[in-house]
Each structure stands twice: as structure tokens, then as C-alpha cells.
Design a protein around this motif. Structure first.
Motif, PDB file in Angstrom:
ATOM      1  N   ASP A 154      -2.707   0.450 -30.888  1.00 27.53           N
ATOM      2  CA  ASP A 154      -3.966   0.683 -30.196  1.00 27.53           C
ATOM      3  C   ASP A 154      -3.806   0.419 -28.703  1.00 27.53           C
ATOM      4  N   LYS A 155      -3.156  -0.683 -28.343  1.00 23.01           N
ATOM      5  CA  LYS A 155      -2.918  -1.001 -26.934  1.00 23.01           C
ATOM      6  C   LYS A 155      -2.036   0.070 -26.286  1.00 23.01           C
ATOM      7  N   LEU A 190      -9.441   0.098 -28.882  1.00 20.91           N
ATOM      8  CA  LEU A 190      -9.329  -0.055 -27.431  1.00 20.91           C
ATOM      9  C   LEU A 190      -9.209   1.302 -26.733  1.00 20.91           C
ATOM     10  N   ALA A 191      -8.431   2.178 -27.312  1.00 24.91           N
ATOM     11  CA  ALA A 191      -8.253   3.504 -26.720  1.00 24.91           C
ATOM     12  C   ALA A 191      -9.567   4.279 -26.725  1.00 24.91           C
ATOM     13  N   ARG A 192     -10.324   4.165 -27.799  1.00 25.12           N
ATOM     14  CA  ARG A 192     -11.601   4.885 -27.878  1.00 25.12           C
ATOM     15  C   ARG A 192     -12.625   4.308 -26.905  1.00 25.12           C
ATOM     16  N   ARG A 252      -8.001   2.918 -33.524  1.00 25.71           N
ATOM     17  CA  ARG A 252      -7.600   2.918 -32.118  1.00 25.71           C
ATOM     18  C   ARG A 252      -8.805   2.519 -31.268  1.00 25.71           C
ATOM     19  N   HIS A 289      -1.872   3.285 -27.076  1.00 27.28           N
ATOM     20  CA  HIS A 289      -2.679   4.482 -26.835  1.00 27.28           C
ATOM     21  C   HIS A 289      -3.655   4.271 -25.672  1.00 27.28           C
ATOM     22  N   ALA A 290      -4.216   3.076 -25.565  1.00 23.63           N
ATOM     23  CA  ALA A 290      -5.098   2.780 -24.436  1.00 23.63           C
ATOM     24  C   ALA A 290      -4.313   2.829 -23.124  1.00 23.63           C
ATOM     25  N   TYR A 313     -11.899   2.818 -24.042  1.00 18.34           N
ATOM     26  CA  TYR A 313     -11.482   3.263 -22.707  1.00 18.34           C
ATOM     27  C   TYR A 313     -11.797   4.746 -22.517  1.00 18.34           C
ATOM     28  N   LEU A 340      -3.555   6.409 -22.155  1.00 20.48           N
ATOM     29  CA  LEU A 340      -4.748   7.034 -21.585  1.00 20.48           C
ATOM     30  C   LEU A 340      -4.953   6.566 -20.150  1.00 20.48           C
ATOM     31  N   TRP A 341      -4.715   5.295 -19.885  1.00 19.17           N
ATOM     32  CA  TRP A 341      -4.846   4.754 -18.532  1.00 19.17           C
ATOM     33  C   TRP A 341      -3.847   5.411 -17.588  1.00 19.17           C
ATOM     34  N   THR A 371      -9.060  11.624 -27.520  1.00 16.33           N
ATOM     35  CA  THR A 371      -8.940  10.250 -28.006  1.00 16.33           C
ATOM     36  C   THR A 371     -10.120   9.874 -28.884  1.00 16.33           C
TER      37      THR A 371
END
Length: 96
Positions: free
Chosen positions: A5-6, A40-42, A38, A8-9, A44, A12-13, A31
């Protein structure tokens, strides 16, 4: 799952930092369609949609909001803020 998850976040960043707003918007929308684990990614992605999204993103953000547990108040706040930013931009565009 948390490390993934981190990852993917962070991905994205990085896309946001190096890409165009259009690329970031597309990636954020993709996302939101990914598995719920996921988190954190969602979250963000919701933040980025608040920056670049349009009214068509509000139903997806609403679905995300309904899936976030009540005890995740920061995540819920981020999604609500994103929805508010989108609505404010839409209202400003309507008045121009």
C-alpha cells in the motif's frame, strides 16, 4: 499488504511530482478502482482528485468515503475536503 500500500501511494506521489496534472488525474482515477486494501494510495488519490478532479469524480469519492471506517477520521476528512474543493471549483466555473 501495508508495505505494498505504501509503495502504491509513493508511486502515485512520484507520478504527481514528475507528471502533468492530466497524467496525475488519470492515475488518481485508476487508483480509486484498485482493491480497497490499498488504503493509503486511495486516500492520496482522493487528495489529488481534490486538486485536479471534476464533478464526475464525486460519486467515486462518495463510494470511497462510505468504505472508510469511522475510526479513520483523517482519511474521511481528506475525502470530504476533496469533494468540497471539486464542488467549489464547479460553482466558480458556473459563475464565470
Amino acid at each position: 499488504d501495508y508495505d505494498l500500500d505504501k509503495y502504491h501511494a509513493a508511486d502515485l506521489w512520484i507520478d504527481h511530482a514528475e507528471g502533468t496534472p492530466a497524467d496525475t488525474l488519470l492515475r488518481a482515477r485508476q487508483t480509486l478502482q484498485e482493491p480497497l486494501n490499498r488504503f493509503l494510495a486511495r486516500i492520496y488519490a482522493a487528495y489529488l482528485l481534490g486538486l485536479y478532479g471534476s464533478e464526475e469524480d464525486i460519486p467515486h469519492l462518495t463510494q470511497l468515503l462510505l468504505r472508510i471506517p469511522a475510526y479513520e477520521s483523517l482519511g474521511r476528512r481528506i475525502v470530504l475536503d476533496a469533494m468540497e474543493r471539486i464542488r467549489e471549483r464547479a460553482e466558480e466555473a458556473a459563475h464565470d
